[in-house]
Design a protein around this motif. Structure first.
Motif, PDB file in Angstrom:
ATOM      1  N   GLY A  81       0.808  -1.213   0.000  1.00 52.29           N
ATOM      2  CA  GLY A  81       0.000   0.000   0.000  1.00 52.29           C
ATOM      3  C   GLY A  81       0.841   1.263   0.000  1.00 52.29           C
TER       4      GLY A  81
ATOM      5  N   SER B  29      -8.498  -0.207   1.023  1.00 54.42           N
ATOM      6  CA  SER B  29      -7.221  -0.923   1.080  1.00 54.42           C
ATOM      7  C   SER B  29      -6.457  -0.584   2.356  1.00 54.42           C
ATOM      8  N   SER B  30      -6.558   0.662   2.815  1.00 53.87           N
ATOM      9  CA  SER B  30      -5.883   1.047   4.059  1.00 53.87           C
ATOM     10  C   SER B  30      -6.465   0.288   5.246  1.00 53.87           C
TER      11      SER B  30
END
Length: 383
Positions: A319, A342-343
Motif C-alpha cells: 500500500g 485498502s488502508s
C-alpha cells in the motif's frame, strides 16, 4: 462557508451512511470560488460496494482488535511478573504495549464509525476529529512497532554473530534507552500534525448544531512540514524497518540451520564413536554455533515473531508503494474510496500480528508459559 452537494447515489438504500460520508471524506476545496463541495468519485468502487466492504471490514477489524487488547494485556502482565533483568523482556514488553495501543486507537476509530452509522449524534466531526485523536497516532505507532521488531531481530543477530560481546553491547539499560529513542523518532512526530490542523467549533447543517471540527492551517511552513513528515515517517521509515526485519530474519534462519547441521553431525559422530571435530567441515565458524540452548530458543522465538510480522506487514508495504507510485491513490485522489478500503484491509495486519505473538511466547518460552498459567490459574488444580 461549506456548501454540501445534495446528490447521493444511494440515499434510499443507505440513509445513515449518507451522513457517515460527510464524516468519512474531507471536503474538496475550490479556491477559485471560495467554497467547498462534497463529491464522491467512483474510482474502482461504487458507493454501494464501498459501503458494504467498509462495513464488513470495520466489524472484522473490531473483532481482531478485541483479541489484540486481551492478548497484549495478558502479555504485559506476564512480562511484569517476569521482571526486566533480561533485555529481551524490555523490548518484548514495549512491543506488547505498542500493539495494545494500536488496538485501542483502532477501536476508537471503529466506535466513531459505528455511532455515525447508527445515526448517533456526535458532538464532533467524525472523520476529522478521529483522524487527529486516533488515525494519525495509529499510523505513526505502526511504524514504531516495525522499528521495535527490527531492533529485536537485530539484537538476536548480534547474539549469533558476536556471542562473546553481546552481553556488553546489549544491556537492560541500553535496551530501555533504545526503546525510548525509537518511540521519540517514530511515534512522537505524530503530534506535529497539530501544526497543520487545529480544533474549531463549526456549525453542522445536518444536525443544526455547533460541533467540534478541525480545519487546516494554510501556511506554507505547515504544509511543507506535513509533506516532509508524511514522506519520512509514513513511507521511508516503515519500508526501511521492514527491510531490516527481513534481512535479520534471513540471517537468523541461516544461522539456525547451521546450528542444526552442526548438532546433527556431532550426534552422528558420537553414534559412530568419531571425534566431533572431524565432522565440523563446512561450518564457517565454531564460535557462530556454540551458543547456549536458552539463547537458541530465544532466537527461534524471535524468528517466529519476525516472520509473523513480515507476513502481516507485506500488505502495508504494498500500500505504501502504491501511495508513492500513483498520484491519485490517496485520501483526496480519484481512487480515494479504494485507498480507504485498502488502508483498512492492510491495517488488519497489525492487530493480527499482535494477537498471535502471545501464542509464540506461550509455545516457545517456558518461563512465560509457567507465569502465564499461574496468572490465569490454569495450574491451580495441579497445585
Amino acid at each position: 462557508m461549506y456548501v454540501y452537494s445534495t446528490e447521493k447515489e444511494n440515499t434510499t438504500r443507505f440513509p445513515a451512511l449518507d451522513q457517515m460520508t460527510d464524516n468519512l471524506f474531507h471536503l474538496w476545496e475550490d479556491h477559485s470560488k471560495g467554497s467547498s463541495t462534497l463529491t464522491l468519485a467512483s474510482g474502482f468502487l461504487s458507493d454501494e460496494q464501498f459501503y458494504i466492504i467498509f462495513l464488513f471490514i470495520t466489524y472484522t477489524s473490531q473483532l481482531i482488535n478485541s483479541c489484540a487488547i486481551i492478548t497484549n494485556s495478558l502479555s504485559i502482565a506476564v512480562f511484569i511478573k517476569l521482571g526486566f533483568s533480561e533485555p529481551s523482556n524490555i523490548s518484548l514488553t514495549t512491543l506488547a504495549i505498542c500493539d495494545l495501543s494500536l488496538a485501542v486507537l483502532h477501536t476508537w476509530s471503529n466506535l466513531c464509525f459505528w455511532m455515525t452509522y447508527h445515526n448517533v449524534r456526535l458532538p464532533f466531526h467524525g472523520a476529522n476529529v478521529t483522524h487527529l485523536t486516533g488515525g494519525a497516532q495509529w499510523a505513526f505507532l505502526s511504524t514504531t512497532v516495525a522499528w521495535i521488531t527490527a531492533f529485536i531481530s537485530f539484537e538476536r543477530c548480534l547474539c549469533i554473530l558476536v556471542p562473546l560481546k553481546v552481553r556488553r553491547l546489549i544491556t537492560p539499560r541500553g535496551t530501555f534507552v533504545a526503546m525510548l529513542i525509537i518511540i521519540l523518532l517514530t511515534f512522537c512526530p505524530s503530534f506535529f500534525i497539530y501544526i497543520k490542523y487545529k480544533f474549531v467549533w463549526d456549525f453542522n447543517p445536518y444536525l443544526n448544531v455547533t460541533i467540534l471540527n478541525t480545519i487546516p492551517v494554510n501556511s506554507e511552513l505547515a504544509i511543507l512540514f506535513e509533506k516532509i513528515s508524511v514522506v519520512i515517517c509514513g513511507v521511508i521509515q516503515p519500508l526501511l524497518a521492514f527491510s531490516i526485519v527481513v534481512t535479520c530474519t534471513v540471517l537468523l534462519v541461516v544461522q539456525l540451520r547451521k546450528i542444526s547441521s552442526w548438532r546433527l553431525s556431532v550426534t552422528s559422530a558420537k553414534s559412530q564413536r568419531v571425534q566431533p571435530e572431524e565432522n565440523l567441515a563446512g561450518i564457517s565458524s565454531v564460535t557462530e554455533i556454540r551458543i547456549p540452548q536458552k539463547e537458541e530458543r530465544l532466537v527461534r522465538m524471535v524468528v517466529a515473531i519476525a516472520t509473523i510480522f513480515i507476513v502481516c506487514y507485506i500488505p502495508t508495504c504494498v500500500g505504501l508503494l502504491c501511495y508513492v507510485a500513483f498520484d491519485e491513490f490517496n485520501m483526496f485522489g480519484v481512487y480515494r474510496k479504494l485507498f480507504i478500503v485498502s488502508s483498512y484491509i492492510t491495517s488488519l495486519g497489525q492487530p493480527i500480528s499482535g494477537s498471535i505473538n502471545i501464542l509464540v511466547y506461550y509455545k516457545m518460552a517456558s518461563k512465560f508459559r509457567s507465569v502465564f498459567r499461574r496468572l490465569v490459574r490454569l495450574d491451580r488444580q495441579e497445585q
